[in-house]
Write an enzyme that holds these catalytic residues in place. Sequence first.
Site, PDB file in Angstrom:
ATOM      1  N   HIS A 377       0.792  -1.237   0.000  1.00 46.87           N
ATOM      2  CA  HIS A 377       0.000   0.000   0.000  1.00 46.87           C
ATOM      3  C   HIS A 377       0.815   1.273   0.000  1.00 46.87           C
ATOM      4  CE1 HIS A 377      -4.176  -1.373   0.496  1.00 46.87           C
ATOM      5  NE2 HIS A 377      -3.622  -2.451   1.022  1.00 46.87           N
ATOM      6  N   LYS A 568      -8.522  14.189   4.211  1.00 46.63           N
ATOM      7  CA  LYS A 568      -7.716  12.967   4.205  1.00 46.63           C
ATOM      8  C   LYS A 568      -6.815  13.050   5.420  1.00 46.63           C
ATOM      9  CE  LYS A 568      -6.304  14.118  -0.014  1.00 46.63           C
ATOM     10  NZ  LYS A 568      -6.313  12.886  -0.805  1.00 46.63           N
ATOM     11  N   ARG A 569      -6.077  11.969   5.729  1.00 45.89           N
ATOM     12  CA  ARG A 569      -5.140  12.066   6.833  1.00 45.89           C
ATOM     13  C   ARG A 569      -4.174  13.227   6.616  1.00 45.89           C
ATOM     14  NH1 ARG A 569      -4.980   7.922  10.795  1.00 45.89           N
ATOM     15  NH2 ARG A 569      -3.292   9.206  11.621  1.00 45.89           N
ATOM     16  N   LYS A 574       0.901  14.407   1.449  1.00 39.49           N
ATOM     17  CA  LYS A 574      -0.391  14.779   0.860  1.00 39.49           C
ATOM     18  C   LYS A 574      -0.494  16.278   0.604  1.00 39.49           C
ATOM     19  CE  LYS A 574      -2.952  10.841   2.893  1.00 39.49           C
ATOM     20  NZ  LYS A 574      -3.714  10.205   1.802  1.00 39.49           N
ATOM     21  N   THR A 676      -8.261   6.894  -2.492  1.00 39.96           N
ATOM     22  CA  THR A 676      -9.626   6.445  -2.768  1.00 39.96           C
ATOM     23  C   THR A 676     -10.615   7.586  -2.526  1.00 39.96           C
ATOM     24  OG1 THR A 676      -9.722   5.572  -0.514  1.00 39.96           O
ATOM     25  CG2 THR A 676      -9.289   4.000  -2.286  1.00 39.96           C
ATOM     26  N   LYS A 680     -14.256   8.810  -4.507  1.00 40.13           N
ATOM     27  CA  LYS A 680     -15.551   9.173  -3.916  1.00 40.13           C
ATOM     28  C   LYS A 680     -16.000  10.533  -4.429  1.00 40.13           C
ATOM     29  CE  LYS A 680     -13.849   6.956   0.234  1.00 40.13           C
ATOM     30  NZ  LYS A 680     -13.171   7.282   1.501  1.00 40.13           N
TER      31      LYS A 680
END
Length: 836
Positions: A377, A568-569, A574, A676, A680
């Site tokens: 992952h 998101k985290r 990110k 992901t 969405k």
Amino acid sequence: MTIQTVERSTPASWLTELPPLGMDAKSIAADFRHYFSHTLGRDRHTKYTYYMYEALVLTLRDRLWERWKNTRYAYEADGGVRRAYYLSLEFLMGRALGNAMLNLGVSEPVNKALYDMGLTLEELAECENDAGLGNGGLGRLAACFMDSCATLRLPVIGYGLRYAYGMFRQRIENGYQVEEPDHWLRSGTLWDLERPEYTQRIKFGGRTEGFMKANGDMGWRWLDTHDVLAVPYDFPIPGYQNGTVNTLRLWSSAATDEFDLEDFNAGSYTDAVGAKNLAENITMVLYPNDATESGKELRLRQQYFLASASLQDVIRQWVRVHGEDFSQFAAKNCFQLNDTHPTIAVAELMRLLMDEHDLGWDAAWSITSKVMAYTNHTLLPEALERWPVRLFRQLLPRLLDIIYEINARFLAEVASHWPGDIDRQGRMSLIEEGYEQQVRMAYLAIVGSISVNGVAALHSELLQQGLFRDFYELWPEKFNNKTNGVTQRRWMASCNPGMSALITEAIGPGWITKLDELRKLAPHADDPKFRARWREIKQDNKVRLASLIEADCGVVFNPKAMFDVQVKRMHEYKRQLLNLLHVIHLYDRIKRGDTANWTPRCVLIGGKAAPGYYMAKQIIKLTNNIAKVINNDPEVGDKLKLAFLPNYRVTAMEIICPGTDLSEQISTAGKEASGTGNMKFMMNGAVTIGTLDGANIEIREEVGDENFFLFGLTARQVEERRRDYNPVAIINADADIARIMHLLESGHFNQFEKGIFDPILHSLTSPHDPWLTIADLRSFIEAQQQASLAYQDQEKWARMSILNTAFSGKFSTDRTMQEYNAEIWKLQALPEMPMA
Ligand SMILES: *Cc1c(COP(=O)(O)O)cnc(C)c1O
């Protein structure tokens, strides 16, 4: 709970085979009243909605359980069908009520029954705690997989841990994250079923001892262990209106009834009882780390506990039917390992087959290496699990022996493939040498598996060319890609009823189980009437999101503005920071009066930071400080708003993604394995602004360049740029960026908190910044400007929005699961169930 284990003969069928329950409003209302008054014992003084929620759960649960039993019977037919087991330390399920109603097909009758009783589903649904047994994407993926497998009628069983405390609740205090324990089981859950009769015993500690078997072979015993019990709790996983209900089996730890006699006799009664508590603690709490490993002993205990309990459970069922004949075991079973967390299963299956079931090494290895499959992952090196050999020896001595033996045989294979290449043997060894020897869990997974996959095309490619290159050269046939997805049942049908109804009206309901059918929406993007209705629904969803934000952040979002969202985290890769730099740029433009042709924007950021991740927590603080300045500046007004939404979780995302216009997917290229959240948002008609990273690449391929705002360096360019990266030179050469940095450096957002953002400034301006934030900033600002302009043409934007939904079909986990099944699991789908 202890139960009498004396087995009796099978109960009569009048006891176990009942007539089917009614699925109409009348039957549902009757059961609801029965549960409320009789089972729950409530009366006319009961004011708490909670008991009505419980009565509804009990009503639906019966209907799940009758389908569940039929599904089990079908799987048991003909000595048992081939099955797959999804082993995961995380299942981020969220709430179950709405999903159960949708998948049972009782939304309408339930709503009618509730209406007749003067209740609304919304208020009842609010009573349910999220099952937050995961950190983020990896755990939510496991949950979406479960839904799709049940919908596809695939015999897949989820195995995980039933943490008493899930992902922490996040509060914001003075702009900082504060973590609070999430005791989601405080008032129990009615969704699961305890199965004490399938309790397993798990060994820890002790020592190993060799002995001579009767046939002259060497055998091993694992002695003087401290055992813990694993008690299973089954959660029903309903497929979409197909009569199938699969199982998610979560293990809970419990002490054995034995005391440590030595402690006991030495008068150390409390120490002996204390040891019991340690045992019970294994499944107490989820580790709140996302994509970083903390190397804590309890975490290794959790991993082994899951692997051992699950494998023993599968073997128990095998032996019940086949006795000690394991010749067909590999033909009938397959274990998918969700990241390296459960990969100790490779060694544990060897142990169980050899030590408990008397197989020789070769027979055991031939089975193990055929039934394990590993999903990677992440490419982040800090996420690759390594456990100190010392810890292994102390906690799992027999497993360490087995890992050493696997390694010796594996290195012999490497040596014969590349004679004399000592370097390569060192690189590929399961044991990393150095100051402290470590077991490389990813390598154990690769060596022990039949399949190794990444989770998006780019990610799988980078695994093969980078991280696992040596292994790819040795076994190219093991490596493959399985691009992630999400389930459209939760992420469209259930969370966006307005949009779902419009889609179904336009193209029929087939998309709920065949998401590719959304393509039929594309022509409707050219229909002004359809666009108008699409926009109206988006508007309603934005109003709903705005009220959540007002309630939780005290910030008013104007639903006419563009809703620009990054949830998101919190993680440096990110690049929430990049987003913030752009927000500061917009603020600076407003302050300079550069607002001709302005597009009002409301920017939402949300996400949890790992409690020990200092930088991620500082970025939360920075977000809140910037928000305070912007939102309180009358000159800014409705042109720009910024809010940090506390406690991002599945239930929040169900309101967020339907109300989003612009989806921020802005990680440094090569760092986000798939993502992901991006899927969405796309399904719900948000347009993406993103880098060529993870599944963004495939999203852009599907929807077309003109419906995606692309910016930034590619993964390859990122690696090249690192060599001569000079962020200060970029800042000095770009007046806009220089002003952004000046605002930050001057303390404009921390006037009374001098210096608190220095570490952030330092990392942004460092030539060693691994995330190259400044390198992508100019390109990001330009893409954002494109998005702003595009949003001004509301007809054009609606078109892009519809096309994003229309071309999101690939990103259903139904497709993902079909690929896993066709290429790895090779399971037969069950025939249609009589009871849909
Ligand atoms: C989908 C989801 C994620 C994953 O989001 P990414 O943007 O892919 O990191 C994390 N947390 C929750 C609650 C989610 O629903």
